[in-house]
Design an enzyme around this catalytic site. Sequence first.
Site, PDB file in Angstrom:
ATOM      1  N   ARG A  44       0.816  -1.220   0.000  1.00  0.00           N
ATOM      2  CA  ARG A  44       0.000   0.000   0.000  1.00  0.00           C
ATOM      3  C   ARG A  44       0.851   1.272   0.000  1.00  0.00           C
ATOM      4  O   ARG A  44       0.439   2.297   0.560  1.00  0.00           O
ATOM      5  CB  ARG A  44      -0.947   0.025   1.209  1.00  0.00           C
ATOM      6  CG  ARG A  44      -2.011  -1.063   1.202  1.00  0.00           C
ATOM      7  CD  ARG A  44      -3.162  -0.665   0.297  1.00  0.00           C
ATOM      8  NE  ARG A  44      -4.149  -1.738   0.185  1.00  0.00           N
ATOM      9  CZ  ARG A  44      -5.253  -1.800   0.913  1.00  0.00           C
ATOM     10  NH1 ARG A  44      -5.523  -0.862   1.788  1.00  0.00           N
ATOM     11  NH2 ARG A  44      -6.083  -2.795   0.745  1.00  0.00           N
ATOM     12  N   ARG A  48      -3.517   6.369   0.094  1.00  0.00           N
ATOM     13  CA  ARG A  48      -3.989   7.573   0.779  1.00  0.00           C
ATOM     14  C   ARG A  48      -2.963   8.276   1.650  1.00  0.00           C
ATOM     15  O   ARG A  48      -3.170   9.430   2.025  1.00  0.00           O
ATOM     16  CB  ARG A  48      -5.236   7.234   1.610  1.00  0.00           C
ATOM     17  CG  ARG A  48      -6.473   7.160   0.737  1.00  0.00           C
ATOM     18  CD  ARG A  48      -7.664   6.670   1.507  1.00  0.00           C
ATOM     19  NE  ARG A  48      -7.466   5.291   1.907  1.00  0.00           N
ATOM     20  CZ  ARG A  48      -8.385   4.540   2.507  1.00  0.00           C
ATOM     21  NH1 ARG A  48      -9.550   5.053   2.809  1.00  0.00           N
ATOM     22  NH2 ARG A  48      -8.131   3.291   2.812  1.00  0.00           N
ATOM     23  N   ARG A  57      -6.651  11.197  -7.416  1.00  0.00           N
ATOM     24  CA  ARG A  57      -7.843  10.347  -7.277  1.00  0.00           C
ATOM     25  C   ARG A  57      -9.139  11.150  -7.114  1.00  0.00           C
ATOM     26  O   ARG A  57     -10.221  10.583  -7.219  1.00  0.00           O
ATOM     27  CB  ARG A  57      -7.660   9.420  -6.075  1.00  0.00           C
ATOM     28  CG  ARG A  57      -6.952   8.087  -6.336  1.00  0.00           C
ATOM     29  CD  ARG A  57      -7.815   7.128  -7.145  1.00  0.00           C
ATOM     30  NE  ARG A  57      -9.204   7.128  -6.735  1.00  0.00           N
ATOM     31  CZ  ARG A  57      -9.680   6.533  -5.656  1.00  0.00           C
ATOM     32  NH1 ARG A  57      -8.882   5.833  -4.884  1.00  0.00           N
ATOM     33  NH2 ARG A  57     -10.958   6.610  -5.336  1.00  0.00           N
ATOM     34  N   ASP A  93      -6.495  -3.468  -7.360  1.00  0.00           N
ATOM     35  CA  ASP A  93      -7.078  -4.032  -6.153  1.00  0.00           C
ATOM     36  C   ASP A  93      -7.338  -5.514  -6.388  1.00  0.00           C
ATOM     37  O   ASP A  93      -7.491  -5.941  -7.540  1.00  0.00           O
ATOM     38  CB  ASP A  93      -8.382  -3.327  -5.776  1.00  0.00           C
ATOM     39  CG  ASP A  93      -8.787  -3.691  -4.359  1.00  0.00           C
ATOM     40  OD1 ASP A  93      -8.250  -3.091  -3.411  1.00  0.00           O
ATOM     41  OD2 ASP A  93      -9.604  -4.621  -4.189  1.00  0.00           O
ATOM     42  N   TYR A 168     -14.456 -12.463   0.532  1.00  0.00           N
ATOM     43  CA  TYR A 168     -15.266 -11.317   0.102  1.00  0.00           C
ATOM     44  C   TYR A 168     -16.508 -11.765  -0.662  1.00  0.00           C
ATOM     45  O   TYR A 168     -17.593 -11.223  -0.492  1.00  0.00           O
ATOM     46  CB  TYR A 168     -14.440 -10.358  -0.764  1.00  0.00           C
ATOM     47  CG  TYR A 168     -13.496  -9.512   0.058  1.00  0.00           C
ATOM     48  CD1 TYR A 168     -13.983  -8.510   0.898  1.00  0.00           C
ATOM     49  CD2 TYR A 168     -12.131  -9.707   0.018  1.00  0.00           C
ATOM     50  CE1 TYR A 168     -13.131  -7.731   1.667  1.00  0.00           C
ATOM     51  CE2 TYR A 168     -11.257  -8.936   0.776  1.00  0.00           C
ATOM     52  CZ  TYR A 168     -11.768  -7.948   1.599  1.00  0.00           C
ATOM     53  OH  TYR A 168     -10.927  -7.185   2.361  1.00  0.00           O
TER      54      TYR A 168
HETATM   55  O1  CP3 Z   1       0.343   0.294  -3.159  1.00  0.00           O
HETATM   56  C1  CP3 Z   1      -0.171  -0.834  -3.215  1.00  0.00           C
HETATM   57  O2  CP3 Z   1       0.022  -1.713  -2.358  1.00  0.00           O
HETATM   58  C2  CP3 Z   1      -1.002  -1.210  -4.448  1.00  0.00           C
HETATM   59  C3  CP3 Z   1      -2.378  -1.063  -4.310  1.00  0.00           C
HETATM   60  C4  CP3 Z   1      -3.296  -2.057  -3.591  1.00  0.00           C
HETATM   61  C5  CP3 Z   1      -4.613  -1.659  -3.287  1.00  0.00           C
HETATM   62  N1  CP3 Z   1      -5.292  -2.740  -2.796  1.00  0.00           N
HETATM   63  C6  CP3 Z   1      -5.153  -0.312  -3.515  1.00  0.00           C
HETATM   64  C7  CP3 Z   1      -6.318   0.111  -2.698  1.00  0.00           C
HETATM   65  C8  CP3 Z   1      -3.156  -3.388  -3.219  1.00  0.00           C
HETATM   66  C9  CP3 Z   1      -1.932  -4.284  -3.290  1.00  0.00           C
HETATM   67  C10 CP3 Z   1      -4.423  -3.819  -2.723  1.00  0.00           C
HETATM   68  C11 CP3 Z   1      -4.716  -5.188  -2.296  1.00  0.00           C
HETATM   69  C12 CP3 Z   1      -5.867  -5.436  -1.432  1.00  0.00           C
HETATM   70  N2  CP3 Z   1      -7.142  -4.946  -1.532  1.00  0.00           N
HETATM   71  C13 CP3 Z   1      -5.864  -6.370  -0.367  1.00  0.00           C
HETATM   72  C14 CP3 Z   1      -4.683  -7.197   0.035  1.00  0.00           C
HETATM   73  C15 CP3 Z   1      -3.705  -6.358   0.796  1.00  0.00           C
HETATM   74  C16 CP3 Z   1      -4.082  -6.110   2.218  1.00  0.00           C
HETATM   75  O3  CP3 Z   1      -4.128  -4.930   2.596  1.00  0.00           O
HETATM   76  O4  CP3 Z   1      -4.298  -7.080   2.969  1.00  0.00           O
HETATM   77  C17 CP3 Z   1      -7.160  -6.385   0.209  1.00  0.00           C
HETATM   78  C18 CP3 Z   1      -7.588  -7.206   1.376  1.00  0.00           C
HETATM   79  C19 CP3 Z   1      -7.957  -5.486  -0.548  1.00  0.00           C
HETATM   80  C20 CP3 Z   1      -9.381  -5.184  -0.356  1.00  0.00           C
HETATM   81  C21 CP3 Z   1      -9.557  -3.723  -0.073  1.00  0.00           C
HETATM   82  N3  CP3 Z   1      -9.571  -2.759  -1.072  1.00  0.00           N
HETATM   83  C22 CP3 Z   1      -9.635  -3.063   1.174  1.00  0.00           C
HETATM   84  C23 CP3 Z   1      -9.666  -3.743   2.510  1.00  0.00           C
HETATM   85  C24 CP3 Z   1      -9.696  -1.675   0.904  1.00  0.00           C
HETATM   86  C25 CP3 Z   1      -9.686  -0.531   1.900  1.00  0.00           C
HETATM   87  C26 CP3 Z   1     -11.017   0.069   2.145  1.00  0.00           C
HETATM   88  C27 CP3 Z   1     -10.841   1.466   2.743  1.00  0.00           C
HETATM   89  O5  CP3 Z   1     -11.281   2.421   2.099  1.00  0.00           O
HETATM   90  O6  CP3 Z   1     -10.276   1.568   3.843  1.00  0.00           O
HETATM   91  C28 CP3 Z   1      -9.655  -1.520  -0.490  1.00  0.00           C
HETATM   92  C29 CP3 Z   1      -9.654  -0.253  -1.231  1.00  0.00           C
HETATM   93  C30 CP3 Z   1      -8.307   0.177  -1.700  1.00  0.00           C
HETATM   94  N4  CP3 Z   1      -7.450  -0.599  -2.415  1.00  0.00           N
HETATM   95  C31 CP3 Z   1      -7.734   1.456  -1.529  1.00  0.00           C
HETATM   96  C32 CP3 Z   1      -6.483   1.429  -2.164  1.00  0.00           C
HETATM   97  C33 CP3 Z   1      -5.497   2.566  -2.307  1.00  0.00           C
HETATM   98  C34 CP3 Z   1      -8.383   2.622  -0.822  1.00  0.00           C
HETATM   99  C35 CP3 Z   1      -9.383   3.245  -1.718  1.00  0.00           C
HETATM  100  C36 CP3 Z   1      -9.137   4.702  -1.958  1.00  0.00           C
HETATM  101  O7  CP3 Z   1      -7.989   5.205  -1.932  1.00  0.00           O
HETATM  102  O8  CP3 Z   1     -10.136   5.415  -2.240  1.00  0.00           O
END
Ligand code: CP3
Length: 363
Positions: A44, A48, A57, A93, A168
């Site tokens: 990540r 954010r 974004r 994602d 999920y």
């Molecule tokens: O920089 C990186 O690591 C690449 C981007 C990345 C994202 N999601 C972007 C994202 C990666 C590798 C993921 C994988 C992901 N997504 C996982 C496995 C990694 C982990 O953290 O365990 C999981 C479980 C998800 C599912 C998911 N997607 C979650 C739990 C969330 C967060 C929800 C929130 O808003 O708190 C997301 C959304 C997400 N994926 C965001 C990002 C940057 C946030 C959305 C935003 O910025 O508006």
Amino acid sequence: MSATERPSGQQQTGRSATRATDGSAFVRACRREPVSHTPVWFMRQAGRSLPEYRKVREGTAMLESCMRPDLVTEITLQPVRRHQVDAAIYFSDIVVPLKAIGLDLDIKPGVGPVVEQPIRTRADLERLRPLEPDDVKYVTEAVGMLVGELGATPLIGFAGAPFTLASYLVEGGPSRNHEHTKALMYGDPELWAELLDRLADITAAFLKVQIEAGASAVQLFDSWVGALAPADYRRSVMPASTKVFDAVAGYGVPRIHFGVGTGELLGLLGEAGADVVGVDWRVPLDEAARRVGPGRALQGNLDPAVLFAPRAAVETKAAEVLDAARGLEGHIFNLGHGVLPTTDPDALTRLVEYVHTHTERSV
Ligand code: CP3
């Protein structure tokens, strides 16, 4: 041959080809070869915590941004520019391939992936059709653009592992206890196995697209697998994850296997077919190495919450990680889970510099 003499990654894709990133500290550490410094990247890292991410974004929904190669490229490069990390991770994602095969799902801000109609019956399985490369043309395009921009810096492709994706899909959204998922796993093992097998094929196809387009390594995120006991993992989940790793083995790119709360599963995460095992902060790396066994590199494992402490405390904790990793055959420095959204980006930049300067050596 020096890294600069190697042809670009894009021309060199395909099975067992050499890539412009083969000489990088990240790829070498994954392969347990000597390195000039311990490589660092953060799960990540694009997200954010960065003001420049929040800015680009603005007004674009998460899943929509994942489908726009220009945005994906810019966001993926942001943390590389700012922090000087040793690898980029493709901005996407874990639910993107599921959206690409037509499932009705969305990512709700502050919540995570939400699935309109959960998958719980045999009839529901029919909605999980195979993924074709044409379903994710934007991924091929964005990876190609990124490999050109990144040069000798590796790009990590990724996908969600079958168990975490299933959680999920079966729950319909994020879940603390995974009760519907476990009810299906224990109550209808045949249907469960078929669900995981379909997800393994989708995941493998998605990783292949990224590798074929030029990704230098892939990470399988099984974020929620720590909810399982080892015997259940071995019986009900490992065959599907192994299928994914086997499907991409022929490319010769490092395969990283990551989960959270996996202290009791570390040996099995390696056995499933990974070259590198990701470790969270609950198990020190020297102990993790004993549990994983020889022949695999380790990635980790600073607690992401440590970055909220004063600089001196961050450095003390980072030094503890490096001390525990001394003598390991391959170590990639990372956090034990993703960067928390309110992390001070300067703390991340300082951490990269700290790891680099404290691990510099001649090879
Ligand atoms: O920089 C990186 O690591 C690449 C981007 C990345 C994202 N999601 C972007 C994202 C990666 C590798 C993921 C994988 C992901 N997504 C996982 C496995 C990694 C982990 O953290 O365990 C999981 C479980 C998800 C599912 C998911 N997607 C979650 C739990 C969330 C967060 C929800 C929130 O808003 O708190 C997301 C959304 C997400 N994926 C965001 C990002 C940057 C946030 C959305 C935003 O910025 O508006």
